[in-house]
Design an enzyme around this catalytic site. Sequence first.
Site, PDB file in Angstrom:
ATOM      1  CE1 TYR A 136      68.921 102.050 -86.886  1.00  0.00           C
ATOM      2  CE2 TYR A 136      68.158 103.914 -85.602  1.00  0.00           C
ATOM      3  CZ  TYR A 136      68.594 102.606 -85.676  1.00  0.00           C
ATOM      4  OH  TYR A 136      68.691 101.855 -84.522  1.00  0.00           O
ATOM      5  CE  LYS A 164      72.025 102.613 -86.540  1.00  0.00           C
ATOM      6  NZ  LYS A 164      72.169 101.219 -86.148  1.00  0.00           N
TER       7      LYS A 164
HETATM    8  C1  NAY Z   1      71.235 102.498 -82.354  1.00  0.00           C
HETATM    9  O1  NAY Z   1      70.580 103.257 -83.045  1.00  0.00           O
HETATM   10  O2  NAY Z   1      71.391 102.644 -81.161  1.00  0.00           O
HETATM   11  C2  NAY Z   1      71.849 101.368 -83.006  1.00  0.00           C
HETATM   12  O3  NAY Z   1      72.777 101.527 -83.718  1.00  0.00           O
HETATM   13  C3  NAY Z   1      71.306 100.074 -82.793  1.00  0.00           C
HETATM   14  C4  NAY Z   1      72.289  98.955 -83.071  1.00  0.00           C
HETATM   15  C5  NAY Z   1      71.912  97.873 -82.170  1.00  0.00           C
HETATM   16  N1  NAY Z   1      70.675  97.270 -82.611  1.00  0.00           N
HETATM   17  C6  NAY Z   1      69.625  97.080 -81.820  1.00  0.00           C
HETATM   18  C7  NAY Z   1      68.434  96.405 -82.427  1.00  0.00           C
HETATM   19  O4  NAY Z   1      69.625  97.391 -80.658  1.00  0.00           O
HETATM   20  O5  NAY Z   1      74.173  97.469 -81.610  1.00  0.00           O
HETATM   21  C8  NAY Z   1      73.000  96.842 -82.043  1.00  0.00           C
HETATM   22  C9  NAY Z   1      72.587  95.773 -81.048  1.00  0.00           C
HETATM   23  O6  NAY Z   1      72.297  96.366 -79.817  1.00  0.00           O
HETATM   24  C10 NAY Z   1      73.683  94.743 -80.848  1.00  0.00           C
HETATM   25  O7  NAY Z   1      74.060  94.225 -82.083  1.00  0.00           O
HETATM   26  C11 NAY Z   1      73.212  93.616 -79.923  1.00  0.00           C
HETATM   27  O8  NAY Z   1      72.188  92.874 -80.560  1.00  0.00           O
END
Ligand code: NAY
Length: 294
Positions: A136, A164
């Site tokens: 990740y 990821k």
């Molecule tokens: C997780 O571990 O919860 C994720 O996959 C995080 C992915 C998210 N990234 C962050 C920085 O929060 O879904 C994204 C993000 O919320 C979305 O793209 C909005 O920016």
Amino acid sequence: REDLKGLYSALLVPYNEDGSVNEEGLRKIIRHVIDKMELDGLYVGGSTGENFLLDKETKKQIFDIAKDETGDAVKLIAQVGSPNVYEAIELGQYATELGYDAISAVTPFYYKFSFKEVKQYYKDITDAVDNDLIVYSIPVLTGVEIGLDDFGELFELDRVVGVKFTAADFFLLERLRKKFPEHLIFSGFDEMLLPTVVNKVDGAIGSTYNANGPRSKQIFELAKEGKVEEALEIQNVTNDFISAVLENGLYPTLKYILQQETGSEERFYARKPMAQSTDAQLERAQEIYEKYIK
Ligand code: NAY
């Protein structure tokens, strides 16, 4: 691991006012994601679940609930990473025994670890846990950047099957895809889903898919078929939604929308030190909900 491909919810976890897990709410969110959003899997214990604010027992409790509610209906990936590698190993073993399809581990953060140390961390976890692992990588939150050659070294470790990739570095993404066609790459920024699918990622994991599943699936499928123009139209609407959500506060807005969508009376609280939503945020969340989701 072809079977792991697809769109995943970065599972959002509702808490009670005292910081404990709202189990009923969590089960409803899981049902919503599987039955209504029709996503391919759940990524449990990620940033969106406020995982890094939790103690080990609560992390296990969330792994238990997600497995119990899901059964074998969709794929399950357990995010177990932590700078405390002993805990990461214990959680990895725990999730594997529960039947999780794979584990994932965030790059160790807080101290400025050398790449040698980062690699050793992944070796220690994969040596001790009998499951496949997805790295990740989320430099915006961890400050840990991994370059192309370093990814190559991590991918040489037994059982490291992919990454990821939560970064806006499309040059690195293109290089990674070309150099490692056999490894899985999951896109981590929902607002950039289309260009990452054009770059042939195998799937995506995101917070907004919990609420905006149908559009996200359309983008994913259309882009895979090469229908980029059509996919872009949906990405444009999706990004109107995501911009509004980010402006109002990501987790408060998603929590509000999911509380409405699941018909939960109890408010979905955040875990301290995250602040609780203000009345103004809740009002704006209702507008966003009505405009884009309801
Ligand atoms: C997780 O571990 O919860 C994720 O996959 C995080 C992915 C998210 N990234 C962050 C920085 O929060 O879904 C994204 C993000 O919320 C979305 O793209 C909005 O920016």
